[in-house]
Design a protein around this motif. Structure first.
Motif, PDB file in Angstrom:
ATOM      1  N   VAL A   1      16.475  25.027  43.385  1.00 38.16           N
ATOM      2  CA  VAL A   1      15.239  23.982  42.418  1.00 38.16           C
ATOM      3  C   VAL A   1      16.330  22.581  42.615  1.00 38.16           C
ATOM      4  O   VAL A   1      17.433  22.900  42.150  1.00 38.16           O
ATOM      5  N   LEU A   2      16.390  21.787  42.944  1.00 33.93           N
ATOM      6  CA  LEU A   2      16.706  20.345  42.102  1.00 33.93           C
ATOM      7  C   LEU A   2      16.638  19.922  40.854  1.00 33.93           C
ATOM      8  O   LEU A   2      15.583  19.376  41.290  1.00 33.93           O
ATOM      9  N   ILE A   3      17.400  20.015  40.284  1.00 33.14           N
ATOM     10  CA  ILE A   3      17.181  18.894  39.022  1.00 33.14           C
ATOM     11  C   ILE A   3      18.263  17.968  38.946  1.00 33.14           C
ATOM     12  O   ILE A   3      20.028  17.407  39.089  1.00 33.14           O
ATOM     13  N   SER A   4      17.780  16.638  38.528  1.00 37.55           N
ATOM     14  CA  SER A   4      18.125  15.514  38.614  1.00 37.55           C
ATOM     15  C   SER A   4      18.869  15.446  37.028  1.00 37.55           C
ATOM     16  O   SER A   4      18.312  15.580  36.620  1.00 37.55           O
ATOM     17  N   GLY A   5      20.097  14.685  37.219  1.00 38.42           N
ATOM     18  CA  GLY A   5      20.473  14.156  36.167  1.00 38.42           C
ATOM     19  C   GLY A   5      21.127  15.649  34.833  1.00 38.42           C
ATOM     20  O   GLY A   5      20.458  15.332  33.793  1.00 38.42           O
ATOM     21  N   ALA A   6      21.154  16.382  35.723  1.00 37.54           N
ATOM     22  CA  ALA A   6      21.902  17.419  34.634  1.00 37.54           C
ATOM     23  C   ALA A   6      22.474  17.819  34.089  1.00 37.54           C
ATOM     24  O   ALA A   6      23.094  18.586  33.846  1.00 37.54           O
ATOM     25  N   SER A   7      23.455  16.927  34.177  1.00 39.97           N
ATOM     26  CA  SER A   7      25.534  17.497  32.960  1.00 39.97           C
ATOM     27  C   SER A   7      25.373  17.239  31.677  1.00 39.97           C
ATOM     28  O   SER A   7      25.843  17.973  31.405  1.00 39.97           O
TER      29      SER A   7
ATOM     30  N   VAL B   1      22.733  21.294  40.452  1.00 38.24           N
ATOM     31  CA  VAL B   1      23.292  20.494  38.782  1.00 38.24           C
ATOM     32  C   VAL B   1      23.645  19.292  40.018  1.00 38.24           C
ATOM     33  O   VAL B   1      24.857  18.806  40.477  1.00 38.24           O
ATOM     34  N   HIS B   2      22.455  18.487  39.406  1.00 36.12           N
ATOM     35  CA  HIS B   2      22.817  16.629  39.898  1.00 36.12           C
ATOM     36  C   HIS B   2      24.115  15.851  38.852  1.00 36.12           C
ATOM     37  O   HIS B   2      22.863  15.858  37.677  1.00 36.12           O
TER      38      HIS B   2
ATOM     39  N   GLU C   1      30.840  13.815  36.007  1.00 38.56           N
ATOM     40  CA  GLU C   1      31.436  15.095  36.502  1.00 38.56           C
ATOM     41  C   GLU C   1      31.738  16.202  35.615  1.00 38.56           C
ATOM     42  O   GLU C   1      31.526  17.636  35.851  1.00 38.56           O
ATOM     43  N   GLU C   2      32.770  16.062  34.463  1.00 41.60           N
ATOM     44  CA  GLU C   2      33.006  17.405  33.653  1.00 41.60           C
ATOM     45  C   GLU C   2      31.644  17.844  33.147  1.00 41.60           C
ATOM     46  O   GLU C   2      31.714  18.817  32.364  1.00 41.60           O
ATOM     47  N   GLU C   3      31.377  17.432  32.105  1.00 48.72           N
ATOM     48  CA  GLU C   3      30.273  17.499  32.142  1.00 48.72           C
ATOM     49  C   GLU C   3      29.056  18.339  32.951  1.00 48.72           C
ATOM     50  O   GLU C   3      28.664  19.625  32.523  1.00 48.72           O
ATOM     51  N   ALA C   4      28.918  18.083  33.540  1.00 50.02           N
ATOM     52  CA  ALA C   4      28.232  18.386  34.963  1.00 50.02           C
ATOM     53  C   ALA C   4      28.987  20.250  35.550  1.00 50.02           C
ATOM     54  O   ALA C   4      28.180  20.864  35.610  1.00 50.02           O
ATOM     55  N   ARG C   5      29.739  19.755  35.242  1.00 50.38           N
ATOM     56  CA  ARG C   5      30.738  21.469  36.020  1.00 50.38           C
ATOM     57  C   ARG C   5      30.612  22.180  34.548  1.00 50.38           C
ATOM     58  O   ARG C   5      30.227  22.840  34.688  1.00 50.38           O
ATOM     59  N   ALA C   6      30.282  21.737  33.184  1.00 53.22           N
ATOM     60  CA  ALA C   6      30.589  22.785  31.862  1.00 53.22           C
ATOM     61  C   ALA C   6      29.048  23.138  32.111  1.00 53.22           C
ATOM     62  O   ALA C   6      28.342  24.123  32.029  1.00 53.22           O
ATOM     63  N   THR C   7      28.175  22.076  32.200  1.00 53.81           N
ATOM     64  CA  THR C   7      26.617  22.966  32.662  1.00 53.81           C
ATOM     65  C   THR C   7      26.490  24.347  33.559  1.00 53.81           C
ATOM     66  O   THR C   7      25.991  24.695  33.766  1.00 53.81           O
ATOM     67  N   LEU C   8      27.061  23.364  35.267  1.00 49.97           N
ATOM     68  CA  LEU C   8      27.070  24.617  36.049  1.00 49.97           C
ATOM     69  C   LEU C   8      27.607  26.238  35.455  1.00 49.97           C
ATOM     70  O   LEU C   8      26.971  27.570  35.537  1.00 49.97           O
ATOM     71  N   ALA C   9      28.865  25.694  34.686  1.00 50.33           N
ATOM     72  CA  ALA C   9      29.537  27.098  33.976  1.00 50.33           C
ATOM     73  C   ALA C   9      28.693  27.733  33.504  1.00 50.33           C
ATOM     74  O   ALA C   9      28.827  29.154  32.714  1.00 50.33           O
TER      75      ALA C   9
END
Length: 256
Positions: A10-16, A36-37, A42-50
């Motif tokens: 699944v690719l989600i754009s704007g997922a930060s 997670v695009h 980037e920092e907020e996106a990494r928080a989403t990923l985590a």
């Protein structure tokens, strides 16, 4: 076409953050692998990923307003997810105020260009890039676009946002027809006002009361409610909903 129920790519754009984060979490909790695009957060996106449950998720940054950038994002997402894309959620968007009476012509033109390039053209380009992969995979797929209630009721302070979201709805319906023979279902959601950290400041005082009063439920929506609807539209059982524009606004705007 044998679209898997879980374990999809699944690719989600704007997922930060905001709805994008809620979408990423919903798909991850379903057992899917999520790309997670992010554009600049980037920092907020990494928080989403985590925050995602499960394994196999990837982080993909890039400028979707540039066709080459969109191609790079789709390519790295597919590679990171194991060689393909089964579901695309077009969530990335800009929504910058530009009421005509208070906006210079130069600013007006620049803001329209920005909205069109991100909200519409990036959605169109990512849809092509993902759909071509789905066709080549031969297993069908799903594309879900995040539109807006503003496409129907107007956005006087954000006219380019309303116009581009209306175009996104129309794009989704065109693709629903053209991609159905390949087992790819395409749908859109049209949310009303819902709570995210980006708009939290608007929910206090008189403005917050007015926003909540738009719905007979007396509240704003939540990102999780929108994400749950998107997850269903992306599911194998929702193929017959292809072409739909699903209103998610708590009866705050009723179309006829």
């Amino acid at each position: 076409m044998n679209l898997p129920t879980i374990g999809r790519r699944v690719l989600i754009s704007g997922a930060s953050r905001g709805l994008g984060r809620a979408l990423a979490r919903a798909f991850a909790e379903n057992g899917d692998r999520v790309a997670v695009h992010y554009g600049s957060r980037e920092e907020e996106a990494r928080a989403t990923l985590a925050s995602l449950s499960g394994e196999g998720h990837v982080l993909v940054g890039g400028d979707l307003s540039d066709p080459a950038g969109a191609a790079d994002v789709a390519g790295r997402a597919a590679e990171g997810l194991g060689g393909g894309i089964d579901v695309l959620v077009n969530n990335a968007a800009v929504n910058l105020p530009h009421p005509l009476a208070d906006t210079s012509y130069d600013d007006w033109a620049a803001l329209w260009q920005r909205h069109v390039s991100v909200n519409l053209l990036a959605t169109a380009n990512l849809s092509h890039l993902a759909a071509r992969r789905m066709i080549d995979q031969g297993t069908g797929g799903r594309i879900v676009n995040i539109g807006s209630r503003g496409a129907f009721r107007g956005e006087p302070d954000h006219p380019a946002y309303g116009a581009t979201k209306a175009a996104v709805h129309a794009l989704g319906q065109s693709l629903a027809v053209s991609l159905a023979p390949h087992g790819i279902a395409v749908a859109s959601v049209a949310p009303g006002f819902f709570e995210t950290e980006r708009v939290a400041h608007r929910l206090g005082g008189a403005e917050g009361e007015a926003i909540r009063a738009q719905s007979p439920f007396g509240r704003a929506g939540t990102a999780e409610e929108i994400a749950a609807a998107v997850l269903w539209l992306a599911s194998p059982v929702a193929e017959w909903a292809s072409g739909t524009v699903l209103d998610l606004n708590g009866a705050s705007h009723l179309r006829t």
